[in-house]
Design an enzyme around this catalytic site. Structure first.
Site, PDB file in Angstrom:
ATOM      1  N   HIS A 165      73.066  -5.941  64.947  1.00 39.82           N
ATOM      2  CA  HIS A 165      72.105  -5.010  65.052  1.00 39.82           C
ATOM      3  C   HIS A 165      72.510  -3.807  64.503  1.00 39.82           C
ATOM      4  CE1 HIS A 165      68.542  -4.117  68.172  1.00 39.82           C
ATOM      5  NE2 HIS A 165      68.493  -3.456  67.137  1.00 39.82           N
ATOM      6  N   SER A 185      58.970  -1.703  61.867  1.00 43.12           N
ATOM      7  CA  SER A 185      58.322  -0.383  62.096  1.00 43.12           C
ATOM      8  C   SER A 185      57.442  -0.135  60.620  1.00 43.12           C
ATOM      9  CB  SER A 185      59.072   0.721  62.432  1.00 43.12           C
ATOM     10  OG  SER A 185      59.611   0.565  63.657  1.00 43.12           O
ATOM     11  N   PRO A 186      56.836  -1.348  60.205  1.00 43.67           N
ATOM     12  CA  PRO A 186      56.114  -1.135  58.990  1.00 43.67           C
ATOM     13  C   PRO A 186      54.838  -0.023  58.928  1.00 43.67           C
ATOM     14  CG  PRO A 186      55.528  -3.247  59.752  1.00 43.67           C
ATOM     15  CD  PRO A 186      56.896  -2.781  60.720  1.00 43.67           C
ATOM     16  N   TYR A 197      66.774  -5.261  73.731  1.00 47.35           N
ATOM     17  CA  TYR A 197      65.418  -4.959  74.301  1.00 47.35           C
ATOM     18  C   TYR A 197      64.927  -5.444  75.671  1.00 47.35           C
ATOM     19  CZ  TYR A 197      64.726  -5.021  68.862  1.00 47.35           C
ATOM     20  OH  TYR A 197      64.932  -4.757  67.530  1.00 47.35           O
ATOM     21  N   ARG A 200      55.584   3.157  63.728  1.00 47.08           N
ATOM     22  CA  ARG A 200      55.560   3.241  65.223  1.00 47.08           C
ATOM     23  C   ARG A 200      54.170   3.732  65.588  1.00 47.08           C
ATOM     24  NH1 ARG A 200      61.112   2.849  66.399  1.00 47.08           N
ATOM     25  NH2 ARG A 200      62.446   3.044  64.683  1.00 47.08           N
ATOM     26  N   GLY A 201      53.244   3.403  64.907  1.00 53.79           N
ATOM     27  CA  GLY A 201      51.878   3.548  65.086  1.00 53.79           C
ATOM     28  C   GLY A 201      51.247   4.654  64.463  1.00 53.79           C
TER      29      GLY A 201
END
Length: 324
Positions: free
Chosen positions: A117, A196-197, A50, A200-201
């Site tokens: 990862h 990302s529950p 990140y 992603r918006g």
């Protein structure tokens, strides 16, 4: 502190430095991380990838003085190469080097949970896991996790060293973990961490125009957010909006509640750059869906109804999770 002792809503820190366009100013990100601790968040999730280390450095600068207040998770294997590009490297020497660099950036002497990862299939899984076990023995990490792996890979890794957590994208519109991984986690006593529950918006109901996304926004590469598919996906949100109104909750809170009610061993790590969303997300643990509401959403938004794959071909190549 162990993962099963943390709040069921943790904080995914990625978008403070990476992936969703221009990150917020550092002073705003520092303020958000400290506010998260004040609210009650006690699980922060980051990775070497990140911002190519910038996210770990941010956490170290912002909250290392409050290190005893939170469970810290980070990740290796997905790292920048010598040319400064994203690479996959699961060799034991790289894993150990990545961990040492992370500890320095995070301004700490231990990481509570350290993930592979991704599974680097060019390196024997047992070799990568051996390096992780060595890090545990050295006291540099507390527990080992895996990200985006299949149930078979989880079982193989667990045979080398206990796996404390598996992190995979999971939400109403991404259910790959339902095929086998969630069940295998339950069998092994492994916590399932949903990233990302809120899709992603998408499940927040506020992203109505994908043309508003910045040029560097990762979602521009994702088929579900394409100009062709996204308008169709927006039409699926009506039942989620209706349930949110019934419960006097936000759509994001209802989406998070759906994830948490899927199984008792699931925790979720939504990310945000906004203080208001930070508070709303954490309060999702107070939202309870009736069985009827849960099933209604389950049928309304899922992999079979959604238009488009979650990743393009290049991103999917690194994923080991089962696919529908």
């Amino acid at each position: 502190m162990k993962l099963n002792e943390t709040a069921r809503i943790g904080l995914g820190c990625m978008n403070l430095s990476h992936a969703y366009g221009t990150p917020p100013p550092e002073q705003d990100a520092v303020a958000l991380l400290n506010r998260a601790l004040d609210i009650g968040y006690n699980h922060f999730d980051t990775a070497a990838l990140y911002g190519f280390g910038a996210n770990e450095s941010l956490i170290g600068k912002a909250v290392s003085h409050r290190r005893d207040e939170f469970f810290l998770a980070s990740k290796c294997v997905l790292v920048p190469d010598d040319a400064g590009k994203r690479s996959l490297d699961g060799r034991p020497e790289t894993i150990k080097k990545t961990c040492d660099a992370a500890l320095k950036r995070l301004s700490t002497d231990y990481i509570d949970l350290y993930y592979l990862h991704r599974y680097d299939k060019n390196v024997p899984l047992e070799d990568s896991m051996g390096a992780m076990a060595d890090l545990v023995s050295a006291g540099k990490i507390g527990a080992v996790g895996l990200s985006e792996v299949s149930a078979e890979t989880l079982a193989r890794a667990h045979a080398v060293h206990p796996i404390a957590a598996v992190q995979t994208e999971f939400s109403l519109w991404t259910r790959n973990a339902d095929i086998a991984v969630i069940d295998k986690c339950r069998e092994l006593g492994t916590t399932f961490v949903a990233f990302s529950p809120v899709a992603r918006g998408y499940l927040c109901g506020t992203l109505t125009d994908v043309n508003s996304l910045g040029e560097r926004d990762l979602r521009r590469t994702m088929p579900r957010f394409s100009a062709e598919n996204y308008p169709k996906n927006l039409e699926l949100l009506t039942p989620l909006q209706e349930v949110a109104e019934e419960l006097n909750a936000t759509m994001a809170q209802v989406a998070l509640a759906w994830v948490l009610q899927r199984d008792a061993h699931i925790v979720a790590i939504p990310g945000t750059t906004r203080l208001s969303h930070l508070q709303d997300n954490f309060e999702a643990t107070g939202v309870t869906l009736s069985d009827l509401q849960w099933q209604r959403l389950d049928k309304a938004i899922n992999d079979q109804q959604v238009y488009g794959r979650r990743y393009n071909d290049a991103a999917q190549a690194d994923i080991d999770t089962e696919n529908f």
